[in-house]
Design an enzyme around this catalytic site. Structure first.
Site, PDB file in Angstrom:
ATOM      1  N   GLU A 181       0.884  -1.035   0.087  1.00  0.00           N
ATOM      2  CA  GLU A 181      -0.052  -0.032   0.089  1.00  0.00           C
ATOM      3  C   GLU A 181       0.910   1.195  -0.052  1.00  0.00           C
ATOM      4  O   GLU A 181       2.051   1.103   0.246  1.00  0.00           O
ATOM      5  CB  GLU A 181      -0.920   0.010   1.325  1.00  0.00           C
ATOM      6  CG  GLU A 181       0.050   0.156   2.552  1.00  0.00           C
ATOM      7  CD  GLU A 181      -1.070   0.177   3.769  1.00  0.00           C
ATOM      8  OE1 GLU A 181      -2.118   0.440   3.650  1.00  0.00           O
ATOM      9  OE2 GLU A 181      -0.633  -0.250   4.948  1.00  0.00           O
ATOM     10  N   SER A 211       5.377   0.056   1.315  1.00  0.00           N
ATOM     11  CA  SER A 211       5.678  -0.812   0.056  1.00  0.00           C
ATOM     12  C   SER A 211       7.258  -0.798  -0.190  1.00  0.00           C
ATOM     13  O   SER A 211       8.038  -0.007   0.645  1.00  0.00           O
ATOM     14  CB  SER A 211       5.385  -0.167  -1.066  1.00  0.00           C
ATOM     15  OG  SER A 211       5.489   1.077  -1.334  1.00  0.00           O
ATOM     16  N   GLU A 213       6.207  -1.914 -10.457  1.00  0.00           N
ATOM     17  CA  GLU A 213       6.866  -0.793 -10.988  1.00  0.00           C
ATOM     18  C   GLU A 213       7.958  -0.181 -10.102  1.00  0.00           C
ATOM     19  O   GLU A 213       8.191   0.875  -9.790  1.00  0.00           O
ATOM     20  CB  GLU A 213       6.133   0.375 -11.438  1.00  0.00           C
ATOM     21  CG  GLU A 213       5.164   0.184 -12.594  1.00  0.00           C
ATOM     22  CD  GLU A 213       4.544   1.043 -13.408  1.00  0.00           C
ATOM     23  OE1 GLU A 213       5.140   2.198 -13.253  1.00  0.00           O
ATOM     24  OE2 GLU A 213       3.722   1.139 -14.200  1.00  0.00           O
ATOM     25  N   GLU A 229      -1.568  -3.338 -16.707  1.00  0.00           N
ATOM     26  CA  GLU A 229      -2.270  -2.147 -16.846  1.00  0.00           C
ATOM     27  C   GLU A 229      -1.931  -1.713 -18.305  1.00  0.00           C
ATOM     28  O   GLU A 229      -0.916  -2.015 -18.761  1.00  0.00           O
ATOM     29  CB  GLU A 229      -1.446  -0.787 -16.223  1.00  0.00           C
ATOM     30  CG  GLU A 229      -1.742  -0.645 -14.684  1.00  0.00           C
ATOM     31  CD  GLU A 229      -0.825   0.473 -14.079  1.00  0.00           C
ATOM     32  OE1 GLU A 229      -0.214   1.067 -14.751  1.00  0.00           O
ATOM     33  OE2 GLU A 229      -0.887   0.325 -12.448  1.00  0.00           O
TER      34      GLU A 229
END
Ligand SMILES: *[C@@H]1O[C@H](CO)[C@@H](O)[C@H](O)[C@H]1NC(C)=O
Ligand SMILES: *[C@@H]1O[C@H](CO)[C@@H](O)[C@H](O)[C@H]1NC(C)=O
Ligand SMILES: *[C@@H]1O[C@H](CO)[C@@H](O)[C@H](O)[C@H]1NC(C)=O
Ligand SMILES: *[C@@H]1O[C@H](CO)[C@@H](O)[C@H](O)[C@H]1NC(C)=O
Ligand SMILES: *[C@@H]1O[C@H](CO)[C@@H](O)[C@H](O)[C@H]1NC(C)=O
Ligand SMILES: *[C@@H]1O[C@H](CO)[C@@H](O)[C@H](O)[C@H]1NC(C)=O
Length: 531
Positions: free
Chosen positions: A118, A122, A159, A260
């Protein structure tokens, strides 16, 4: 009839029947009938404060997208119009109840792939760690979502490495993959996969894909999510580079999908890539994708605008719904499919400035029990009077002495090219600092001082249930601990709650930016202030 059964199930508080998705080779399948599963996905996570920038991640406020049954049942009606069968959620609150939403999603045939981190909790690409605090967040999300058959998988990171100078952070993400997978096994959950969602950086994408797939399969990803925005406007399979990406993953041995997609220049988006993604050129390699994203926010990727609880669909929505309606991917049957692809043959070589994550060893298992055991053995620990600034100062001072010898047990020298990790580098900041203080105080007369920021306590040299763990770690903390943490709920004394760690205090990494800065500050007299 179906409706009646579903209603009864909901009333009884049982999940509506949905067939779990399983992985075989590089494809997903419906478990029972063996039909191949292609994701028709939408990213579903609202940010309350879309003002915040990435550097502000700690203050980013997010709304748990699966905790409010009213908004999620409202949105499911729109997801159905997009033939959605998967949503990606980025940050749920594991302490909330997700039953109503998860059941409503299951009823609509929608699966969930969830990020385990979150914002503010992270793996930080510029100062990466894999800690007991993160482990506790990750495993609590796993525990919460494993209650539901429509949980499809988890992302251990999104990412994280995005350019050559932060590739070392991927070693910590892979440690997170390893520990999350081991946790799922230890709890005897059904075999839900743990993957990673990568960005599309030309310099590192090939090494990233190989790094997470190579070596010991217990540490390797179960699927690979690709965040890709290279098909913009009136593009094509070739112009977008989708052709080359497809070629690159032809031999990959786990499922790959777009985690995505949907370039938003120009707007409205045409979504002409949908036909290609679900067409013959790509379905042999890719398992579909997840459009970014449902909610219109400052970044202008929304399919729908939600205001005062009311949904208005955008032009992007209409275009996507037309395109997705035409998408009829045809796959293979699970029984007829004999996977032949194998894991990446070799891990990427560490080459300075190109790829800096060491594949073996990976950072240590985040084991809170080991940290508690270690704490009991100490006679000098950080006192409650120490502030965050004190933490930085004391770390900087002690670890800057004698080539860092007092800090070998908490080391995470990711620039060494060999992966040098202390056994306690995964503990909370307070535990790590206490270990370093104790080591220093044993060597230096009256060392347990630091103006009251360190304090003595009685030590227990052999706390019960700890002998194996402590032996593996060794007195200097430089050993390698191979025992797994006890699953939560078992009798382990593991307690990773620690106020300093929970507030996001960053432990300076040896050999990285912040650590160096602190070492530099020592020379200018900071040590004098402390001693
Ligand atoms: C297999 O099951 C899924 C979901 O339960 C369903 O959508 C699909 O149509 C089924 N496949 C066949 C060939 O019946
Ligand atoms: C966004 O930032 C502006 C300027 O800093 C501020 O006035 C506004 O209240 C912020 N909006 C939200 C939702 O926080
Ligand atoms: C990588 O380089 C960027 C500038 O391009 C810098 O902001 C960042 O701190 C660097 N990261 C690391 C881990 O050195
Ligand atoms: C997308 O939407 C725009 C505006 O509504 C429309 O002009 C265009 O034809 C649509 N494109 C597709 C591919 O549906
Ligand atoms: C964990 O440790 C914290 C701080 O030391 C303490 O407040 C808390 O009660 C402990 N929790 C458990 C479950 O032992
Ligand atoms: C990291 O390891 C390398 C190689 O062992 C060593 O040369 C370097 O000094 C270490 N850096 C730190 C900050 O410990």
């Amino acid at each position: 009839m179906r409706g009646l059964i579903a209603t009864t199930a909901l009333l009884a508080g049982v999940q509506a029947a949905i067939d779990p998705i399983v992985i075989k080779g590089s494809k997903f399948f419906y478990k029972t009938n063996g039909t191949q599963f292609f994701m028709k996905g939408v990213a579903y996570q609202q940010e309350v404060n879309s003002n915040t920038t990435a550097s502000d991640a700690d203050s980013l406020q997010i709304t748990d997208p699966l905790a409010d049954s009213k908004s999620c049942t409202r949105d499911i009606e729109y997801m159905k119009k997009l033939n959605t069968n998967t949503i990606r959620v980025y940050a749920i609150d594991p302490t909330k109840d997700h039953k109503a939403c998860m059941n409503a999603l299951a009823d609509a045939g929608i699966y969930v792939v969830a990020d385990l981190s979150e914002p503010g909790n992270s793996i930080n690409r510029d100062n990466a760690e894999w800690t007991t605090t993160l482990y506790s967040r990750y495993t609590s999300v796993i525990d919460e979502l494993m209650k539901y058959d429509n949980t499809l998988g988890f992302f251990a990171g999104n990412e994280v490495s995005n350019q050559p100078n932060n590739t070392m952070a991927s070693a910590f993400v892979k440690a997170a993959v390893r520990d999350s997978k081991a946790y799922i096994k230890s709890k005897n959950y059904r075999p839900v996969g743990v993957g990673y969602a990568t960005n599309d950086d030309a310099d590192i994408r090939e090494n990233l894909a190989n790094f997470f797939d190579c070596g010991d399969s217990d540490s390797a990803i179960d699927f690979w999510g690709y965040n890709i925005y290279s098909w913009c406007g009136d593009s094509s399979f070739e112009k977008s580079g989708f052709d080359v990406r497809t070629k690159e993953f032809e031999k990959y041995n786990v499922p790959v999908f777009f985690a995505e997609y949907g370039c938003n220049t120009p707007r409205p988006r045409q979504f002409t890539e949908v036909g290609t993604l679900y067409g013959k050129q790509m379905t042999g390699v890719w398992s579909g994708g997840i459009v970014y994203m449902y909610f219109e926010e400052a970044n202008e990727y929304g399919l729908a605008t939600v205001k005062d609880g009311k949904v208005t669909t955008n032009k992007d929505f209409d275009n996507l719904s037309k395109q997705i309606a035409k998408a009829t991917p045809s796959g293979v049957k699970m029984a007829d499919y004999n996977p032949t692809n194998t894991a990446a043959a070799a891990c990427p070589k560490v080459t300075s400035g190109k790829w800096e994550a060491v594949s073996d060893p990976l950072p240590p298992v985040a084991n809170a029990e080991l940290c508690s055991c270690m704490m009991e053995t100490l006679s000098c620990t950080v006192s409650d009077k120490a502030t965050e600034d004190d933490f930085g100062d004391i770390f900087g001072y002690i670890c800057g002495l004698k080539d860092g010898q007092y800090c070998a047990g908490i080391n995470r020298n990711v620039t060494s090219g060999t992966g040098t990790y202390g056994a306690y580098g995964m503990c909370s900041a307070k535990e790590q600092l206490s270990f370093a203080l104790n080591t220093y105080a044993k060597a230096v007369p009256n060392g347990c001082g630091f103006k009251g920021k360190a304090s003595t306590k009685s030590a227990n040299a052999s706390p019960s249930g700890c002998s194996n763990l402590l032996k593996e770690a060794g007195a200097a903390g430089t050993g390698s601990v191979t025992s797994s943490p006890k699953a939560s709920g078992s009798s382990g004394s593991g307690n990773s709650s620690d106020s300093s760690a929970a507030t996001g205090l960053v432990v300076p990494g040896m050999g990285m930016g912040m650590g160096m800065y602190i070492f530099g500050a020592v020379a200018s007299g900071m040590a004098m202030v402390l001693l």
